[in-house]
Design an enzyme around this catalytic site. Structure first.
Site, PDB file in Angstrom:
ATOM      1  CB  THR A   1      17.289  -8.907-105.019  1.00 23.53           C
ATOM      2  OG1 THR A   1      18.677  -8.981-104.679  1.00 23.53           O
ATOM      3  CG2 THR A   1      17.161  -8.840-106.527  1.00 23.53           C
ATOM      4  CB  SER A   2      12.022  -8.861-103.547  1.00 21.62           C
ATOM      5  OG  SER A   2      12.379 -10.225-103.648  1.00 21.62           O
TER       6      SER A   2
ATOM      7  CG  PHE B   1      23.409 -17.814-103.700  1.00 22.16           C
ATOM      8  CD1 PHE B   1      24.344 -18.590-104.379  1.00 22.16           C
ATOM      9  CD2 PHE B   1      22.394 -17.223-104.428  1.00 22.16           C
ATOM     10  CE1 PHE B   1      24.251 -18.785-105.744  1.00 22.16           C
ATOM     11  CE2 PHE B   1      22.294 -17.409-105.792  1.00 22.16           C
ATOM     12  CZ  PHE B   1      23.229 -18.198-106.449  1.00 22.16           C
TER      13      PHE B   1
ATOM     14  CB  VAL C   1       8.542   7.288 -94.805  1.00 19.83           C
ATOM     15  CG1 VAL C   1       9.288   8.535 -94.351  1.00 19.83           C
ATOM     16  CG2 VAL C   1       7.431   7.672 -95.786  1.00 19.83           C
ATOM     17  N   GLY C   2      10.454   5.299 -93.439  1.00 22.36           N
ATOM     18  CA  GLY C   2      11.530   5.008 -92.491  1.00 22.36           C
ATOM     19  C   GLY C   2      12.590   4.101 -93.085  1.00 22.36           C
TER      20      GLY C   2
ATOM     21  CB  THR D   1      18.497 -18.316-107.402  1.00 18.76           C
ATOM     22  OG1 THR D   1      18.424 -16.918-107.146  1.00 18.76           O
ATOM     23  CG2 THR D   1      18.452 -19.075-106.095  1.00 18.76           C
TER      24      THR D   1
ATOM     25  CE1 TYR E   1       5.278  13.177 -92.116  1.00 19.72           C
ATOM     26  CE2 TYR E   1       3.032  13.996 -92.292  1.00 19.72           C
ATOM     27  CZ  TYR E   1       3.954  12.974 -92.455  1.00 19.72           C
ATOM     28  OH  TYR E   1       3.556  11.773 -92.960  1.00 19.72           O
TER      29      TYR E   1
END
Length: 509
Positions: free
Chosen positions: A176-177, A104, A369-370, A262, A348
């Protein structure tokens, strides 16, 4: 040991000019380096059409081109750029090329590049609202804007006008995964709560139904969709299989419908699938990674009919909506079902805004988290181009794909294998009189693809449909124009003629 210089002075924090100190963000360097990088990008887009789409390199080539050990001393930025041009660019598959028709498209735009550059410069880590208020709210706003372009129900939006915050919302992920993973986790937890303690070790056995034909299912699956449904899932068959799961002691948990598969761009009937899943209280996710972008155009929106009855939907603007990687948008009708499964709350990261309940910390809607400031580039694309130009972009690609499809249909050596829903044409050389079997046709199509790709003038990929080798021609690269599609067809026509003539000569001999 190794090739690193063990002289301690070589690792001075002040580099070659100790008097000035090491300044990685020296304002003059930032301006100079970025000007050179922008010049490189501009020149690249001007010249990429003339570059071979697929590189002629062997695995491991780059290690022979560049030093195998990191440098000890600094070097002028011009040296770095010279090595980029000399060694890296020749080994690139050029997804930006207007002659790229594989997989794609991976679309881009000036606004997206600018947004990504600015976000990279700011380098915010927006795990909580407090850590990055503008980045968090920009992501929320961009997702709500795109939801409105897609005419998603208000239940999927973060904000619902005068009523304030709704129960739904979204997050921008990398792929997408990731979107399927986080929604599957939420669906699993919901099924466990719903089912109580059953099955092995006190836990129920869960059944997942991934509708995309490319998926591998852990339990007995529906027979692969066929031409009678245009390769989309048959809801009646899904009902049979999910009921069989229940009869076998399994707990239906998750169904994924695909809008634009796909392999062939098939479109599963979203509403009908949602109705079947509702019988079993299973989570329904819609994967509209590629074709979701087309649904900003009213003439394609019907492919999402029934979306108000699903639990989540994702689409990837980095595929077809001019927003560079990575950018997958996920919306859920009830964010609490996601955050209850994914929330992390270490001491924290605690703060008044999070504790107030007035914000959603986006870390709680993802794995990890990041996170990057992805919302900026998406917002800049929509703010700069507006709905009208984005719709024009989609319609232009679809028109070029139809033009290619018409060319294929006008040549009786070829057949269009599946209906064209968007800007992907699945076609092949078909068996013909003279003794060409299906196996011979598969061989001819494989040879055609390999010959085309070796020229460097076009790049196509393939799939297999009903055990037939099929070529995929995906229109949509941001630089593509009609002339590129016409040139590709001329090359396909010419190459096919040569292949067929060679086979005739071989048969005679």
């Amino acid at each position: 040991m190794g090739s690193l210089d063990t002289n301690p002075t070589a690792f001075s924090a002040f580099g070659d000019d100790a008097s000035a100190g090491f300044q990685p963000l020296n304002p003059d360097d930032v301006r100079s380096y970025l000007h050179k990088a922008v010049d490189f990008i501009s020149d690249y887009y001007k010249s990429v059409e003339s570059l071979p789409v697929l590189p002629d390199v062997k695995p491991g080539y780059l290690r022979n081109e560049l030093s195998s050990a990191p440098p000890t001393s600094s070097a002028p930025f011009d040296v770095t750029m010279k090595e980029l041009r000399a060694s890296v660019v020749p080994g690139m598959t050029h997804w930006a090329s207007p002659n790229f028709f594989a997989f794609f498209p991976s679309t881009n735009s000036a606004a997206a590049i600018a947004g990504d550059l600015i976000a990279s410069a700011m380098n915010t880590v927006g795990f909580t609202w407090q850590a990055a208020p503008a980045a968090t709210e920009m992501e929320v706003l961009a997702l709500d804007w795109l939801a409105q372009l897609l005419r998603l129900p208000s239940s999927f939006m973060n904000r619902t006008g005068a009523a304030g915050r709704g129960t739904g919302g979204g997050v921008i992920l990398g792929t997408t995964s990731e979107a399927m993973l986080v929604t599957l986790v939420a669906a699993r937890d919901a099924a466990l709560r719903r089912s109580g303690s059953q099955g092995v070790s006190g836990l129920p056995r869960l059944a997942v139904r991934a509708v995309s034909p490319a998926s591998t299912l852990p339990t007995s699956a529906p027979s692969p969709p066929g031409p009678e449904t245009d390769y989309a899932l048959d809801p009646a068959r899904l009902l049979e299989v999910m009921q069989a799961d229940v009869d076998a002691g399994l707990v239906p948990t998750y169904v994924c419908a695909t809008v634009g598969t796909t392999s062939s761009n098939a479109v599963d009937p979203v509403g009908a699938i949602a109705d079947v899943a509702a019988v079993f209280n299973a989570w329904v996710h819609v994967d509209a990674a590629y074709a979701g972008s087309a649904c900003i155009c009213p003439e394609f929106r019907h492919h999402l009919d029934g979306v108000e009855r699903v639990d989540s939907i994702s689409m990837s603007p980095h595929k077809w909506l001019l927003t560079c990687l990575d950018c997958t948008c996920l919306w859920v009708r009830d964010t609490h079902r996601l955050t209850d499964s994914l929330e992390t709350n270490p001491e924290y990261l605690k703060n008044d805004a999070s504790e107030s309940g007035n914000v959603t910390d986006l870390k709680d809607m993802q794995v990890g988290v990041g996170r990057r400031f992805r919302g900026l580039k998406l917002w800049m694309v929509m703010r700069t181009y507006g709905a009208a130009k984005l719709q024009e972009h989609i319609r232009s690609d679809v028109a070029m794909a139809k033009m290619f499809e018409d060319s294929v249909r006008s040549d009786d050596r070829f057949e269009v294998v599946v209906p064209r829903n968007f800007a992907l044409v699945c076609f092949r050389i078909k068996p013909h009189g003279g003794g060409m079997t299906e196996e011979d046709a598969d061989e001819a199509n494989r040879e055609l693809m390999e010959c085309l790709n070796r020229t460097g003038k076009a790049y196509l990929a393939h799939t297999v449909v009903d055990d037939r080798f099929v070529l995929r021609f995906a229109v949509g690269s941001s630089l593509q124009e009609e002339r590129h599609v016409r040139s590709a067809w001329e090359l396909i026509n010419k190459t096919t003629t040569e292949i067929m003539q060679d086979k005739i000569v071989a048969a005679v001999e």
